[in-house]
Every structure is written in C-alpha cells, then in structure tokens.
Design a protein around this motif. Structure first.
Motif, PDB file in Angstrom:
ATOM      1  N   LYS A 115      -2.725   7.557  67.203  1.00  0.00           N
ATOM      2  CA  LYS A 115      -1.666   8.366  67.819  1.00  0.00           C
ATOM      3  C   LYS A 115      -2.254   9.100  69.012  1.00  0.00           C
ATOM      4  O   LYS A 115      -1.541   9.654  69.817  1.00  0.00           O
ATOM      5  CB  LYS A 115      -1.207   9.435  66.805  1.00  0.00           C
ATOM      6  CG  LYS A 115      -0.054   9.045  65.948  1.00  0.00           C
ATOM      7  CD  LYS A 115       0.421  10.234  65.130  1.00  0.00           C
ATOM      8  CE  LYS A 115      -0.517  10.550  63.988  1.00  0.00           C
ATOM      9  NZ  LYS A 115      -0.006  11.503  63.004  1.00  0.00           N
ATOM     10  N   GLY A 138       2.619   6.699  63.848  1.00  0.00           N
ATOM     11  CA  GLY A 138       2.385   7.191  62.487  1.00  0.00           C
ATOM     12  C   GLY A 138       1.919   6.050  61.610  1.00  0.00           C
ATOM     13  O   GLY A 138       1.804   4.907  62.074  1.00  0.00           O
ATOM     14  N   SER A 139       1.636   6.358  60.335  1.00  0.00           N
ATOM     15  CA  SER A 139       1.139   5.347  59.378  1.00  0.00           C
ATOM     16  C   SER A 139       0.028   4.497  59.991  1.00  0.00           C
ATOM     17  O   SER A 139      -0.013   3.268  59.815  1.00  0.00           O
ATOM     18  CB  SER A 139       2.274   4.433  58.900  1.00  0.00           C
ATOM     19  OG  SER A 139       3.266   5.182  58.273  1.00  0.00           O
ATOM     20  N   GLU A 141      -2.955   4.136  59.225  1.00  0.00           N
ATOM     21  CA  GLU A 141      -3.867   3.503  58.254  1.00  0.00           C
ATOM     22  C   GLU A 141      -3.525   2.050  57.978  1.00  0.00           C
ATOM     23  O   GLU A 141      -4.373   1.275  57.526  1.00  0.00           O
ATOM     24  CB  GLU A 141      -3.854   4.297  56.931  1.00  0.00           C
ATOM     25  CG  GLU A 141      -4.462   5.690  57.033  1.00  0.00           C
ATOM     26  CD  GLU A 141      -3.519   6.753  57.569  1.00  0.00           C
ATOM     27  OE1 GLU A 141      -2.333   6.431  57.827  1.00  0.00           O
ATOM     28  OE2 GLU A 141      -3.960   7.896  57.761  1.00  0.00           O
ATOM     29  N   ASP A 154      -8.022   8.856  63.785  1.00  0.00           N
ATOM     30  CA  ASP A 154      -6.945   9.675  63.222  1.00  0.00           C
ATOM     31  C   ASP A 154      -7.512  10.950  62.612  1.00  0.00           C
ATOM     32  O   ASP A 154      -8.730  11.101  62.473  1.00  0.00           O
ATOM     33  CB  ASP A 154      -6.182   8.870  62.162  1.00  0.00           C
ATOM     34  CG  ASP A 154      -4.783   9.427  61.901  1.00  0.00           C
ATOM     35  OD1 ASP A 154      -4.314  10.285  62.671  1.00  0.00           O
ATOM     36  OD2 ASP A 154      -4.157   9.000  60.906  1.00  0.00           O
ATOM     37  N   ILE A 155      -6.576  11.809  62.216  1.00  0.00           N
ATOM     38  CA  ILE A 155      -6.958  13.058  61.565  1.00  0.00           C
ATOM     39  C   ILE A 155      -7.284  12.798  60.097  1.00  0.00           C
ATOM     40  O   ILE A 155      -6.532  12.102  59.408  1.00  0.00           O
ATOM     41  CB  ILE A 155      -5.803  14.066  61.702  1.00  0.00           C
ATOM     42  CG1 ILE A 155      -5.777  14.588  63.130  1.00  0.00           C
ATOM     43  CG2 ILE A 155      -5.917  15.184  60.695  1.00  0.00           C
ATOM     44  CD1 ILE A 155      -4.573  15.402  63.449  1.00  0.00           C
ATOM     45  N   VAL A 156      -8.402  13.352  59.649  1.00  0.00           N
ATOM     46  CA  VAL A 156      -8.768  13.275  58.239  1.00  0.00           C
ATOM     47  C   VAL A 156      -8.884  14.701  57.723  1.00  0.00           C
ATOM     48  O   VAL A 156      -9.616  15.509  58.298  1.00  0.00           O
ATOM     49  CB  VAL A 156     -10.121  12.549  58.040  1.00  0.00           C
ATOM     50  CG1 VAL A 156     -10.483  12.507  56.558  1.00  0.00           C
ATOM     51  CG2 VAL A 156     -10.078  11.151  58.620  1.00  0.00           C
ATOM     52  N   GLU A 157      -8.102  14.976  56.667  1.00  0.00           N
ATOM     53  CA  GLU A 157      -8.194  16.328  56.101  1.00  0.00           C
ATOM     54  C   GLU A 157      -8.922  16.233  54.754  1.00  0.00           C
ATOM     55  O   GLU A 157     -10.105  16.515  54.658  1.00  0.00           O
ATOM     56  CB  GLU A 157      -6.804  16.942  55.978  1.00  0.00           C
ATOM     57  CG  GLU A 157      -6.855  18.427  55.654  1.00  0.00           C
ATOM     58  CD  GLU A 157      -5.484  19.044  55.494  1.00  0.00           C
ATOM     59  OE1 GLU A 157      -4.463  18.379  55.747  1.00  0.00           O
ATOM     60  OE2 GLU A 157      -5.436  20.229  55.094  1.00  0.00           O
ATOM     61  N   THR A 158      -8.229  15.762  53.732  1.00  0.00           N
ATOM     62  CA  THR A 158      -8.878  15.627  52.425  1.00  0.00           C
ATOM     63  C   THR A 158      -9.552  14.260  52.279  1.00  0.00           C
ATOM     64  O   THR A 158     -10.388  14.077  51.397  1.00  0.00           O
ATOM     65  CB  THR A 158      -7.832  15.749  51.299  1.00  0.00           C
ATOM     66  OG1 THR A 158      -6.877  14.686  51.488  1.00  0.00           O
ATOM     67  CG2 THR A 158      -7.129  17.085  51.330  1.00  0.00           C
ATOM     68  N   GLY A 159      -9.132  13.289  53.082  1.00  0.00           N
ATOM     69  CA  GLY A 159      -9.667  11.924  52.969  1.00  0.00           C
ATOM     70  C   GLY A 159      -8.868  11.064  52.002  1.00  0.00           C
ATOM     71  O   GLY A 159      -9.156   9.883  51.811  1.00  0.00           O
ATOM     72  N   LYS A 160      -7.826  11.680  51.397  1.00  0.00           N
ATOM     73  CA  LYS A 160      -7.039  10.978  50.382  1.00  0.00           C
ATOM     74  C   LYS A 160      -6.303   9.762  50.959  1.00  0.00           C
ATOM     75  O   LYS A 160      -6.282   8.695  50.340  1.00  0.00           O
ATOM     76  CB  LYS A 160      -6.025  11.982  49.799  1.00  0.00           C
ATOM     77  CG  LYS A 160      -5.485  11.591  48.464  1.00  0.00           C
ATOM     78  CD  LYS A 160      -4.813  12.767  47.760  1.00  0.00           C
ATOM     79  CE  LYS A 160      -4.139  12.268  46.503  1.00  0.00           C
ATOM     80  NZ  LYS A 160      -2.695  12.369  46.488  1.00  0.00           N
ATOM     81  N   THR A 161      -5.718   9.932  52.137  1.00  0.00           N
ATOM     82  CA  THR A 161      -4.962   8.828  52.746  1.00  0.00           C
ATOM     83  C   THR A 161      -5.877   7.631  53.014  1.00  0.00           C
ATOM     84  O   THR A 161      -5.514   6.488  52.752  1.00  0.00           O
ATOM     85  CB  THR A 161      -4.279   9.279  54.055  1.00  0.00           C
ATOM     86  OG1 THR A 161      -3.610  10.502  53.815  1.00  0.00           O
ATOM     87  CG2 THR A 161      -3.286   8.251  54.546  1.00  0.00           C
TER      88      THR A 161
END
Ligand code: PRP
Length: 205
Positions: A115, A138-139, A141, A154-161
C-alpha cells in the motif's frame, strides 16, 4: 479555537484519551457515534474524526491546525507539515515479508506488493535494488501467496496476520508510531497554544 484532526478508530480513541488527560477534554466526543465534529469552547478545542490516512491532508491544507497521523502516512505522502511529537501510540513497524521458503535472487527484479509504494521504492533505492512495485489497497498478504509478488512491504504490529498467512518478516524498514503534526502557518499564528499542548502531551508519553 484549535482545530484538531483525529484519526477515526481504535488509535483515535487512544489519542483522544491522551488529549483528555492533558486537559483538552471534550466529553460529547465519546457519546455520539455518527457525529464527526465536536467542540469544547471553554478548552478552546474543536475535534474532527477523519480517516487516518486523511489527517495529514486536513493539516497540510489548513482545514485542521494540528492532527495525529501515523509515521507511515508521513513517510509515504511527505506532507508539508511540522512533525512536533512522537505520541508513542500505535507502535508497529514497516517490514518486508515473504513466504517462509522464499529465496531472494539478486539478479532478478524483485516484485513488491504494498500500500506504501513510496516507502517501498525509497527503501529499495537505498539498497540499490531494482523492484517492480505493485500498488494494492489492502489484503496485501495474499499477493505472494498467489504469486502476484515475491514479497510485501506492510505494517506489522503483532505479526498475527503474517503468521496466519504463512509469511515471515525478512527485514525491518522502519519503526512506526503516531505523531502530533501541525499546519505550518497555523503553528506560526498559534505558537503559544500549540507549544503548551505539545508540552502537556509530551509529559504523558
Ligand atoms: C494492517 C497491516 C496488516 C495488519 C498487521 O492492516 O496491513 O494487515 O494490520 O497487524 P498484525 O501484525 O497485528 O497482524 P490494517 O488492520 O490496518 O488493515 P488494512 O490492511 O485494511 O489497512
């Protein structure tokens, strides 16, 4: 009256909480879910809820005097605003991620889905690497899974996605967090009020 653009959503609510603690409360703001403009005349603030990626546009063009925007937006769009303070909210990082078995071949042009096409281009330019940027909304991944791209930025916060889509971080591009920004001429005309606000917020972060 200071006009403040807040990012609508979860981050915005945390940001408002900080403004509230700093003495710029506006109780009506949390009561009504559809209204977008709220003011507290006594405190001299008027808040607007805007789309997070639009905050910098309101501030750059002077529709808001100050606002709170993610560092990702500031790096991507380079709005002509003052960045006054790191609020240390919405902390995450911009990263390059790829499928677990991905092996980079430096002789090939790397296909990068994102993005954030300017952040991705600047990052790979700094490494002297040729890339083909694929701009998505978006999406992100999904892109390497379907072979639309080799990697994503992309943005990684928790890494869960990433984890749930069998991707992993290859490199960190930069840390990201929410920043207090100001319109350049509004800052000049309201320097005292804006500096007091910045100082009060600064003590809380
Ligand atoms: C961001 C980002 C990832 C996800 C990362 O998307 O694009 O998809 O958050 O978070 P995690 O590491 O905690 O899983 P966002 O929720 O902002 O939605 P968007 O892609 O629609 O912008």
């Amino acid at each position: 009256m200071l006009n403040v653009a807040l990012p609508k959503g979860r981050l915005g609510e945390k940001v408002y909480g900080l403004f509230e603690k700093a003495g710029y409360e506006c109780p009506s703001l949390l009561e009504n879910s559809r209204k977008l403009i709220f003011e507290n005349e006594e405190k001299g603030v008027r808040y607007f809820w805007v789309k997070p990626s639009d905050v910098a546009i309101y501030v750059e063009r002077g529709a808001a005097d100050i606002g709170v925007a993610g560092k990702d937006i500031l790096l991507e769009y380079k709005p002509d605003v003052y960045e006054l303070l790191d609020l240390k909210l919405g902390v995450c990082r911009m990263a390059v991620a790829a499928p677990k078995n991905f092996k980079d071949d430096p002789r090939k042009v790397l296909k990068v889905a994102t993005k954030f096409k300017n952040i991705a281009s600047d990052y790979y330019a700094s490494l002297g690497r040729d890339i083909d940027v694929i701009h998505l909304n978006g999406s992100i991944e999904i892109a390497p899974i379907l072979k639309l791209s080799d990697v994503i930025v992309d943005i990684v916060e928790t890494g869960k996605t990433l984890k749930e889509n069998d991707l992993e971080v290859m490199e960190t591009v930069c840390p990201i967090s929410a920043r207090l920004i100001a319109n350049k001429s509004a800052y000049k005309f309201n320097v005292e009020a804006i500096e007091i606000l910045k100082e009060r917020l600064g003590k809380l972060v």
